[in-house]
Design an enzyme around this catalytic site. Structure first.
Site, PDB file in Angstrom:
ATOM      1  N   ASP A 178       0.821  -1.217   0.000  1.00 48.23           N
ATOM      2  CA  ASP A 178       0.000   0.000   0.000  1.00 48.23           C
ATOM      3  C   ASP A 178       0.855   1.269   0.000  1.00 48.23           C
ATOM      4  O   ASP A 178       0.468   2.284   0.564  1.00 48.23           O
ATOM      5  CB  ASP A 178      -0.962   0.022   1.203  1.00 48.23           C
ATOM      6  CG  ASP A 178      -1.761  -1.253   1.296  1.00 48.23           C
ATOM      7  OD1 ASP A 178      -2.264  -1.688   0.248  1.00 48.23           O
ATOM      8  OD2 ASP A 178      -1.864  -1.821   2.394  1.00 48.23           O
ATOM      9  N   HIS A 200      -4.592  -2.356  -6.481  1.00 42.57           N
ATOM     10  CA  HIS A 200      -3.862  -1.242  -7.074  1.00 42.57           C
ATOM     11  C   HIS A 200      -4.844  -0.211  -7.610  1.00 42.57           C
ATOM     12  O   HIS A 200      -5.603  -0.483  -8.524  1.00 42.57           O
ATOM     13  CB  HIS A 200      -2.954  -1.748  -8.205  1.00 42.57           C
ATOM     14  CG  HIS A 200      -1.791  -2.546  -7.706  1.00 42.57           C
ATOM     15  ND1 HIS A 200      -0.917  -3.224  -8.522  1.00 42.57           N
ATOM     16  CD2 HIS A 200      -1.347  -2.761  -6.448  1.00 42.57           C
ATOM     17  CE1 HIS A 200       0.004  -3.810  -7.781  1.00 42.57           C
ATOM     18  NE2 HIS A 200      -0.249  -3.556  -6.525  1.00 42.57           N
ATOM     19  N   GLN A 206       2.035  -6.211  -2.982  1.00 45.73           N
ATOM     20  CA  GLN A 206       2.359  -6.216  -1.540  1.00 45.73           C
ATOM     21  C   GLN A 206       3.661  -5.429  -1.311  1.00 45.73           C
ATOM     22  O   GLN A 206       3.939  -4.500  -2.058  1.00 45.73           O
ATOM     23  CB  GLN A 206       2.449  -7.643  -0.983  1.00 45.73           C
ATOM     24  CG  GLN A 206       1.109  -8.356  -0.899  1.00 45.73           C
ATOM     25  CD  GLN A 206       0.689  -9.039  -2.187  1.00 45.73           C
ATOM     26  OE1 GLN A 206       1.479  -9.731  -2.799  1.00 45.73           O
ATOM     27  NE2 GLN A 206      -0.550  -8.867  -2.603  1.00 45.73           N
ATOM     28  N   LYS A 216       1.975   1.989  -5.131  1.00 48.20           N
ATOM     29  CA  LYS A 216       2.699   1.434  -6.284  1.00 48.20           C
ATOM     30  C   LYS A 216       1.998   1.701  -7.599  1.00 48.20           C
ATOM     31  O   LYS A 216       2.635   1.995  -8.597  1.00 48.20           O
ATOM     32  CB  LYS A 216       2.854  -0.081  -6.134  1.00 48.20           C
ATOM     33  CG  LYS A 216       3.967  -0.488  -5.213  1.00 48.20           C
ATOM     34  CD  LYS A 216       4.139  -1.986  -5.181  1.00 48.20           C
ATOM     35  CE  LYS A 216       3.006  -2.716  -4.522  1.00 48.20           C
ATOM     36  NZ  LYS A 216       2.790  -2.444  -3.121  1.00 48.20           N
TER      37      LYS A 216
HETATM   38  P1  IMP Z   1      -2.792 -12.820   2.357  1.00 46.78           P
HETATM   39  O1  IMP Z   1      -1.832 -12.336   1.322  1.00 46.78           O
HETATM   40  O2  IMP Z   1      -4.237 -12.590   1.992  1.00 46.78           O
HETATM   41  O3  IMP Z   1      -2.524 -14.243   2.768  1.00 46.78           O
HETATM   42  O4  IMP Z   1      -2.571 -11.942   3.690  1.00 46.78           O
HETATM   43  C1  IMP Z   1      -1.363 -12.033   4.458  1.00 46.78           C
HETATM   44  C2  IMP Z   1      -0.976 -10.666   5.000  1.00 46.78           C
HETATM   45  O5  IMP Z   1      -0.581  -9.828   3.909  1.00 46.78           O
HETATM   46  C3  IMP Z   1      -2.096  -9.915   5.710  1.00 46.78           C
HETATM   47  O6  IMP Z   1      -1.510  -9.144   6.737  1.00 46.78           O
HETATM   48  C4  IMP Z   1      -2.639  -8.991   4.632  1.00 46.78           C
HETATM   49  O7  IMP Z   1      -3.272  -7.863   5.175  1.00 46.78           O
HETATM   50  C5  IMP Z   1      -1.351  -8.631   3.914  1.00 46.78           C
HETATM   51  N1  IMP Z   1      -1.558  -8.241   2.512  1.00 46.78           N
HETATM   52  C6  IMP Z   1      -1.812  -9.049   1.463  1.00 46.78           C
HETATM   53  N2  IMP Z   1      -1.907  -8.353   0.330  1.00 46.78           N
HETATM   54  C7  IMP Z   1      -1.685  -7.074   0.648  1.00 46.78           C
HETATM   55  C8  IMP Z   1      -1.619  -5.858  -0.119  1.00 46.78           C
HETATM   56  O8  IMP Z   1      -1.757  -5.837  -1.343  1.00 46.78           O
HETATM   57  N3  IMP Z   1      -1.355  -4.728   0.592  1.00 46.78           N
HETATM   58  C9  IMP Z   1      -1.140  -4.735   1.924  1.00 46.78           C
HETATM   59  N4  IMP Z   1      -1.200  -5.837   2.684  1.00 46.78           N
HETATM   60  C10 IMP Z   1      -1.468  -6.992   2.045  1.00 46.78           C
END
Ligand code: IMP
Length: 428
Positions: free
Chosen positions: A13, A41, A224, A16
């Site tokens: 976040d 995004h 991410q 990007k």
């Molecule tokens: P998952 O990717 O859904 O398994 O989530 C794992 C961790 O990554 C959690 O803390 C989510 O909030 C974080 N997360 C996953 N994708 C993003 C993103 O695009 N931006 C910010 N945090 C993310």
């Protein structure tokens, strides 16, 4: 433009999409290489807001080719929703958007498994619930189902049915969660998904290699952020993919020498969504202000993001892990109104000064941020089109961040969400 990877340097976040949008204009091919529909995004162009989860955000620029690489876990239904939305906005995607046949599918039972695993585990991660972890688990366990399996319906059906039974046993048996899912209904839906998806399925590594030979300019769009990397991040509070720049090669099928630049997106403060350690988190009115002024709510889940001061210990580590050659500094305008702004220069852990980000999670949990405090610039940045136009105190803040983080040159400074609110500093 040289071949470039863009990655987040914090917990995602960082803004990007806006930087990718800026770089896309001088790229030919844009590639997603990891993550899935957990990403969100947001691009604002010509006054219109676009939110992408799976399709590379470069798609809004006509004539660009966009690839979803093998390293992505691919939710075909979400992809088709985005394709339909793009079509309703008169953005043509046919013949310029492709997904790797080697990408693993995120299927409806992965989302059920994600939720069930979250409620089963001690210490929830706070996942996005998009089935990302379970899909990567299946990939590594060599039981996953890939996009290319859809090319042969009988093969797909057989693999799906086997996986479906295994998931039912896991979710109801081990996790003790309900499994209200009907295999026949999903397969029926996937017949339609398959038909709609077929024109997009390709050997994307081969396409990339052809693009390289033809001297096309490649842009790799990370999702991410560095500290959500499954190896280098704040494990276990991470996502299930490698988010650092090295993943661009494995997740798309090109060699490392094809890459010329790695741009790290650095937000002027820090945010995190989901659980896990966050040394510079602010739980007071300043944190609340950063959240409301910065619009810090998840693009995928709508969850409020945790907010805090800029942490130079993290960003120093991100420079090392990604081999950054430029910073793109975002959301500096969010700090416009603050009387004072803190920068974390180092940590104190168990009474000792620590400059380098510790690899052990237990140490990060105990890290106390040590700050230096600067006066805010208390000015609107609208109308600043050159770096030198920025208020002297804003320039001093930015230069201090750079000095603390190996003096990486700035590509751009972003002063607002719109394309026009972008100050170019040292182009690639
Ligand atoms: P998952 O990717 O859904 O398994 O989530 C794992 C961790 O990554 C959690 O803390 C989510 O909030 C974080 N997360 C996953 N994708 C993003 C993103 O695009 N931006 C910010 N945090 C993310």
């Amino acid at each position: 433009m040289p071949n470039t990877i863009v990655v987040g340097t914090q917990w995602g976040d960082e803004g990007k999409a806006k930087v990718i949008d800026y770089l896309t204009r001088s790229a030919d091919v844009i590639v997603r290489f990891q993550g899935g529909a957990n990403a969100g995004h947001t691009v604002i162009a010509e006054g219109k807001k676009f939110v992408f989860h799976l399709v590379p955000s470069g798609i809004i620029n006509p004539d660009k080719v966009c690839l979803v690489g093998n390293g992505v876990v691919f939710d075909a239904q979400q992809f088709l929703r985005e394709v339909n939305e793009l079509r309703t906005m008169d953005i043509a995607v046919d013949g310029r958007l492709f997904v790797s046949d080697l990408a693993h599918l995120v299927l409806p039972f992965h989302r059920l498994e994600d939720a069930a695993a979250e409620s089963y585990r001690d210490g929830q991660i706070g996942t996005t619930g998009r089935g990302i972890g379970p899909a990567y688990q299946d990939k590594v366990a060599r039981t996953g189902i890939r996009v290319g399996d859809l090319l042969d319906w009988d093969l797909f059906t057989a693999k799906f049915n086997r996986a479906f039974s295994a998931k039912r046993a896991l979710i109801t048996g081990l996790y003790g969660s309900p499994f209200d899912s009907d295999a026949a209904a999903i397969l029926d839906e996937y017949r339609g998904v398959r038909a709609a998806l077929l024109p997009f399925i390709a050997d994307t590594a081969e396409r990339l290699s052809g693009a390289l030979r033809a001297k096309k300019r490649l842009l790799f769009e990370g999702a991410q952020g560095t500290f959500l990397d499954v190896d280098h991040g704040t494990y276990p509070y991470v996502t299930s993919s490698n988010t650092v720049s090295g993943a661009a090669c494995t997740g798309s099928g090109i060699g490392p020498l094809a890459i010329d630049h790695v741009v790290g997106i650095v937000k002027a403060y820090t945010t995190r969504v989901g659980n896990g350690p966050f040394p510079t988190e602010l739980t007071d009115a300043v944190g609340e202000k950063l959240r409301s002024v910065g619009g810090e709510f998840g693009a995928t889940t709508g969850r409020p993001r945790r907010c805090g001061w800029f942490d130079s210990v993290m960003v120093r580590k991100a420079v090392q892990l990604n081999g950054l050659t430029r910073f793109a500094l975002t959301k500096i305008d969010v700090l416009n109104d603050l009387d004072t702004i803190d920068i974390c220069t180092h940590y104190e852990i168990d009474g000792k000064k620590v400059d380098q980000y510790p690899s052990q999670g237990s140490l990060i949990e105990r890290a106390k941020p040590v700050y230096e405090t600067r006066e805010g610039w208390k000015a609107d940045l609208a109308g600043c089109t050159k770096y030198a136009d920025l208020p002297a105190k804003a320039i001093a803040y930015i230069e201090r961040l750079r000095t603390l983080c190996y003096d990486i040159p700035l590509l751009i400074v972003s002063t607002g969400p719109d394309r026009r609110q972008t100050i170019e500093v040292e182009p690639l």
